[in-house]
Design an enzyme around this catalytic site. Structure first.
Site, PDB file in Angstrom:
ATOM      1  N   GLY A  42       0.844  -1.194   0.000  1.00  0.00           N
ATOM      2  CA  GLY A  42       0.000   0.000   0.000  1.00  0.00           C
ATOM      3  C   GLY A  42       0.872   1.234   0.000  1.00  0.00           C
ATOM      4  N   LEU A  45      -0.918   7.525   2.222  1.00  0.00           N
ATOM      5  CA  LEU A  45      -0.134   8.356   3.139  1.00  0.00           C
ATOM      6  C   LEU A  45       0.741   7.510   4.052  1.00  0.00           C
ATOM      7  CD1 LEU A  45      -2.589  11.193   4.175  1.00  0.00           C
ATOM      8  CD2 LEU A  45      -0.578  11.346   2.719  1.00  0.00           C
ATOM      9  N   ALA A  46       0.159   6.466   4.643  1.00  0.00           N
ATOM     10  CA  ALA A  46       0.929   5.664   5.586  1.00  0.00           C
ATOM     11  C   ALA A  46       2.017   4.869   4.864  1.00  0.00           C
ATOM     12  CB  ALA A  46       0.012   4.720   6.361  1.00  0.00           C
ATOM     13  N   GLY A  47       1.650   4.204   3.779  1.00  0.00           N
ATOM     14  CA  GLY A  47       2.601   3.349   3.068  1.00  0.00           C
ATOM     15  C   GLY A  47       3.716   4.136   2.397  1.00  0.00           C
ATOM     16  N   HIS A 268     -20.470   9.150   7.402  1.00  0.00           N
ATOM     17  CA  HIS A 268     -20.277  10.597   7.237  1.00  0.00           C
ATOM     18  C   HIS A 268     -21.609  11.243   6.852  1.00  0.00           C
ATOM     19  CE1 HIS A 268     -18.663  14.390   5.971  1.00  0.00           C
ATOM     20  NE2 HIS A 268     -17.473  14.035   6.370  1.00  0.00           N
ATOM     21  N   SER A 286     -17.483  18.013   1.649  1.00  0.00           N
ATOM     22  CA  SER A 286     -16.670  18.273   2.844  1.00  0.00           C
ATOM     23  C   SER A 286     -17.505  18.692   4.046  1.00  0.00           C
ATOM     24  CB  SER A 286     -15.649  19.365   2.546  1.00  0.00           C
ATOM     25  OG  SER A 286     -15.069  19.797   3.738  1.00  0.00           O
ATOM     26  N   ARG A 332     -19.994  13.781  13.603  1.00  0.00           N
ATOM     27  CA  ARG A 332     -20.498  13.036  12.440  1.00  0.00           C
ATOM     28  C   ARG A 332     -21.509  11.955  12.791  1.00  0.00           C
ATOM     29  NH1 ARG A 332     -14.794  12.535   9.038  1.00  0.00           N
ATOM     30  NH2 ARG A 332     -14.669  14.751   8.597  1.00  0.00           N
ATOM     31  N   GLU A 427      -5.054   3.514   8.138  1.00  0.00           N
ATOM     32  CA  GLU A 427      -6.423   3.045   8.323  1.00  0.00           C
ATOM     33  C   GLU A 427      -6.503   1.520   8.462  1.00  0.00           C
ATOM     34  OE1 GLU A 427      -9.167   4.533   5.356  1.00  0.00           O
ATOM     35  OE2 GLU A 427     -10.897   3.632   6.318  1.00  0.00           O
ATOM     36  N   LEU A 443      -5.647  11.700   8.060  1.00  0.00           N
ATOM     37  CA  LEU A 443      -4.411  12.041   7.359  1.00  0.00           C
ATOM     38  C   LEU A 443      -3.270  12.112   8.360  1.00  0.00           C
ATOM     39  CD1 LEU A 443      -5.713  14.910   5.042  1.00  0.00           C
ATOM     40  CD2 LEU A 443      -5.601  12.481   4.586  1.00  0.00           C
TER      41      LEU A 443
END
Lengths: 638, 262
Positions: A42, A45-47, A268, A286, A332, A427, A443
């Site tokens: 992946g 962002l994390a990967g 959401h 958003s 939410r 995630e 994020l």
């Protein structure tokens, strides 16, 4: 059992835990780092941030993604922003306050130590991303701009127009591509992880399918990082991109990694409503729109008049009515449930009756159309493109949709799963968001894990673990490869009558109906009867045209849906066992006047499921949660 | 938002693999809801094909929100179809007329070999990025973010260039299949920011060289790229790239060994 769920939370005060850990962790000397190889699955962002940092440290990294380019990972779609406790606004923010808000926002179902670390490194994330050239919004003096987001009373959200996710991902992606150029990261795109290989009890490699050629490949390494994102697509319709799947995490689960809190999904509140049978996914508007939009439905049941013809005194601004102090900015889960209640009462709008209005008329009157367009112009245009309606002239219609999954593979403080050497980031793990995720925090977690946590904790693992050399000719690799090939040929040979999507849609309906915004015992039990039936039919009647040895999109989808069916069942079981309501998990039996009623005496824990074999019931383990800093309290937004 | 449906004839490019000849095939899209997106219309056609045991039309797509850059093909000669500033996933069927015949084909460029049907390989663009489309900043010890002041106008302009989604429509729209708009947007983004100054010249030289090496054509400033771009990336980026490249070349210093005694 109990010793498997050792959270490894360091001792000491919450403020010192991470600093102390970093000192205590074993180091790998620079000359030895290049002898170690790490697989990253992946590249969101994390990967991407993990691959970039680990490559930069000198490890040999192999990064895999299903996309044609890492820059297309779904992190790209996040709109609103990223939180950081910088206190640039001088409005009283601090690491402790971000920690406090996040623990409370997660409805006291996250691990304190992890959340504190997240808040602590949040400031470094902004520094790092700015230094890499992410063009965040600026004030005229050249300093960074901030805005506020749901669940916080301070302005700590950094943003890049409505494209914060895209800009942050481009930052992490470009750093990773720098390492590709430097030769420390080897990038394999259009590869899907289909199994995890374990040798001597440790994660030592993965099996992937090359999506273009159909070839099954084995890759070995000293450690594996899964950063494959969330599983909202189990609902079929969700805000997730089409390729978002649980497959990589699920295969690891089947190899022994516990799956924690699968029932925690975030719904959401502000998505564009479903328009028809052929809809493939949902589009988010958003959350920031709720700063200036007022949510309402007609007071009368069945009032089908055009919204502009409904006079003020015949409208119910229900969020302002029920939650006078938070109003339209209620969190939410709360806002989503309220929309559902109004539609269940028969006061929903749209032809389906499954929508509520988000009205900007008052704000336009107060601030002028120009100001509103400056703030939300791109979102208004997107809405008009999709619906054909002009939100400057009439209210938007919105409805809740599955968005983010807080559950995932169980990890300890070091982000290591119950399989030694298998780390999970972003995630795909369960760790930081509890039962509910606040805006602008996903994020943050992805980048925190990849840039600032894994480089230390993985080093500690490599520095303190004796690893024998393995090669892909090892029996474990051969067996895993064989298993993957068998499953593919099994799927290809069914040659039934129903398309993959038709199964996915049916599963999605069951999940949304019985394990969606509201859950109850009866419904969950029903789902637990229906899903196995559907799964059985799938394995007898799915139709996959073409061949397995070249690009075959239907085969890819079929594998993912097969895993979603197993996961869906586990989600329902998890929801059934958790006899309380918390955050996004709302058990209808446990409520007070429509508000979630937690049961801290019996459920202040993480539920982590152990896979025990095909058609065998998974075993539920628990990790007690201790709240020593933020004291357990009922969330109230009234 | 409901109601009307369309019946369309699709002339779709079908190509089994990179080495296959490929050709147009006529398919019918019936009872298409005008609220459906273009890709949802193709999903419905694909469901029908799969139902008959045929292979579905392969096309790239993912977020379906106009931001990931995965989708894109040519509809009636226009990359991403007829709507301005719109990716094909955000193009909705209400913009088409009942009974129309639509020609659908992949982005065509030597540097974008066809994988299957409407799917092409755009990894050449990733290689342009790895040739210098970054600001070197090791993780962990960056200075405080507000220690780098960026004038708002510069930040806004950098942001406008950075909105490129790397979809490749600019290449497909260009008669020379040039990647100048994409490459220049990346070069501009970083050249406009203080953080990007140190590697500015090296970056321009390396990225332009990588672009040429990948087989993209030369830019002759026809502006077709800008017209096709779903994110409104401006031609001024190309002028900036040319300037950056010229200055970088004119002031280039020869590399010398900088090893020191221990």
């Amino acid at each position: 059992m109990a010793n498997k769920l050792d959270s490894k939370i360091p001792s000491g005060s919450i403020e010192d835990k991470w600093t102390k850990s970093k000192f205590d962790y074993k180091l790998v000397n620079p000359a030895n780092k290049r002898k170690h190889s790490i697989i990253v699955v992946g590249t969101g962002l994390a990967g991407a941030s993990a691959a970039a940092s680990l490559g930069e440290l000198g490890y040999k990294v192999k990064a895999f993604c299903v996309h044609e380019s890492p820059r297309r990972a779904h992190s790209v779609a996040a709109q609103g922003g990223i939180n950081a406790a910088k206190n640039y606004q001088n409005d009283g923010d601090s690491t402790y306050r971000l920690f406090y808000d996040t623990v409370k926002g997660g409805d006291f179902r996250a691990r304190e130590a992890n959340v504190y670390r997240l808040a602590e490194v949040s400031a470094n994330i902004i520094d790092q991303m700015v230094a890499q050239g992410v063009p965040f919004a600026r004030e005229y003096g050249g300093t960074l701009a901030n805005r506020s987001f749901g669940g916080a009373q301070v302005s700590r959200t950094f943003y890049a127009r409505g494209q914060t996710g895209q800009q942050l991902l481009l930052g992490a992606y470009s750093e990773m591509m720098r390492q590709v150029d430097a030769g420390t990261v080897e990038l394999r795109t259009r590869r899907e992880m289909l199994d995890l290989v374990i040798v001597d009890g440790k994660a030592r490699g993965i099996i992937v399918r090359n999506l273009i050629t159909g070839e099954i490949e084995s890759h070995e390494a000293d450690a594996v990082v899964i950063a494959s994102g969330g599983y909202s697509n189990v609902f079929f319709l969700s805000t997730n991109a089409m390729a978002c799947a649980v497959t990589a995490a699920w295969k690891a689960h089947k190899r022994g990694a516990y799956f924690a809190n699968p029932c925690y999904t975030q719904i959401h509140p502000t998505c564009i409503p479903v328009h028809g049978e052929n809809q493939s996914k949902l589009t988010l508007m958003s959350e920031s729109l709720r700063n200036d939009g007022r949510v309402w439905v007609p007071k009368a049941v069945g009032d089908k008049r055009h919204p502009n013809d409904i006079p003020e005194n015949e409208r119910d601004y229900y969020l302002e009515r029920v939650y006078p102090s938070f109003g339209n900015l209620a969190p939410r889960d709360v806002a989503s449930r309220q929309a559902k209640y109004r539609c269940d009462e028969g006061r929903g709008v749209n032809e389906s009756g499954k929508a509520v209005y988000l009205d900007f008329a008052d704000s336009i009157k107060r601030l002028g159309e120009e100001k509103i367009s400056e703030r939300y112009g791109n979102l208004f245009e997107m809405y008009e493109k999709i619906t054909g309606q002009n939100p400057y002239k009439q209210p938007m219609m919105i409805y809740p949709a599955p968005h983010y999954t807080m559950g995932g593979l169980w990890v300890d403080y070091n982000l290591e799963s119950t399989i030694p050497g298998l780390f999970v980031a972003g995630e795909a793990n369960f760790s930081d968001h509890g039962a509910n995720r606040l805006g602008a925090s996903a994020l943050m977690q992805g980048l925190a894990d990849g840039y600032f946590v894994l480089p230390y904790t993985l080093g500690n693992y490599l520095g303190s673990t004796k690893l024998e050399k393995v090669s892909t000719t090892n029996d474990a690799f051969k067996a895993a490869e064989h298993g993957v090939k068998q499953e593919i040929s099994k799927l290809m040979n069914i040659k039934g009558n129903r398309t993959v999507d038709s199964f996915h849609k049916e599963l999605g309906n069951i999940m949304w109906e019985y394990c969606g915004m509201g859950r109850n015992e009866e419904g969950l039990k029903k789902a637990l009867q229906e899903i196995p039936k559907l799964r059985e039919e799938f394995w007898q009647n799915v139709r996959i045209p073409g061949d397995a040895n070249y690009l075959n999109v239907e085969l890819e989808k079929a594998g993912r849906v097969a895993d979603f069916m197993e996961l869906g069942e586990l989600m329902c079981r998890d929801a059934l066992e958790r006899k309380e309501s918390c955050g996004g998990h709302f058990r209808e039996e446990y409520q007070v006047d429509g508000e979630a009623k937690r049961d801290d005496a019996n459920f202040c824990h993480v539920a982590a499921w152990e896979y025990t074999g095909e058609n065998k019931a998974s075993v539920r383990h628990t990790e007690e949660l201790k709240f020593e800093n933020v004291h357990l309290a009922t969330r109230s937004y009234k | 938002m409901a109601g009307k449906t369309l019946n369309l004839t699709l002339r779709v490019w079908r190509q089994k693999g990179p080495k296959d000849q490929g050709g147009f095939v006529d398919l019918q899209a019936k009872n298409v809801s005008e609220d459906a997106s273009f890709l949802e219309m193709l999903d419905a056609v694909n469901e029908e094909l799969v139902g008959k045991g045929d292979e579905p039309i392969a096309f790239d797509h993912d977020c379906r929100e106009g931001i990931c850059g995965a989708c894109g093909f040519v509809i009636d000669g226009e990359a991403h179809g007829p709507m301005k500033s719109t990716t094909v996933c955000q193009l909705h069927m209400r913009n088409f007329t009942d009974g129309a015949t639509l020609t659908i084909e992949p982005f065509r460029a030597q540097a974008f070999p066809v994988i299957k049907d409407l799917m092409v390989n755009r990894s050449a663009m990733d290689r342009i990025i790895s040739a210098g489309g970054y600001i070197s900043q090791n993780a962990g010890n960056a200075v405080d973010a507000n220690a780098i002041l960026v004038p708002k106008a510069d930040a806004d302009e950098a942001m406008s260039s950075a909105t490129c989604i790397q979809c490749g429509a600019c290449v497909a729209a260009c008669k020379n299949a040039s990647a100048a708009l994409f490459t220049s947007a990346k070069i501009s983004h970083m050249a406009l920011l203080p953080q990007g100054q140190v590697e500015r010249k090296e970056r321009a030289i390396r990225m332009v060289a990588a672009m040429d090496a990948e087989g993209f054509g030369a830019c002759t400033t026809t502006g077709a790229c800008e017209a096709a771009c779903p994110k409104d990336i401006q031609l001024t980026n190309i002028s900036r790239m040319n300037r950056e490249f010229l200055v970088a070349n004119a002031t280039k210093r020869e590399k010398h060994s900088d090893g020191g005694a221990g």
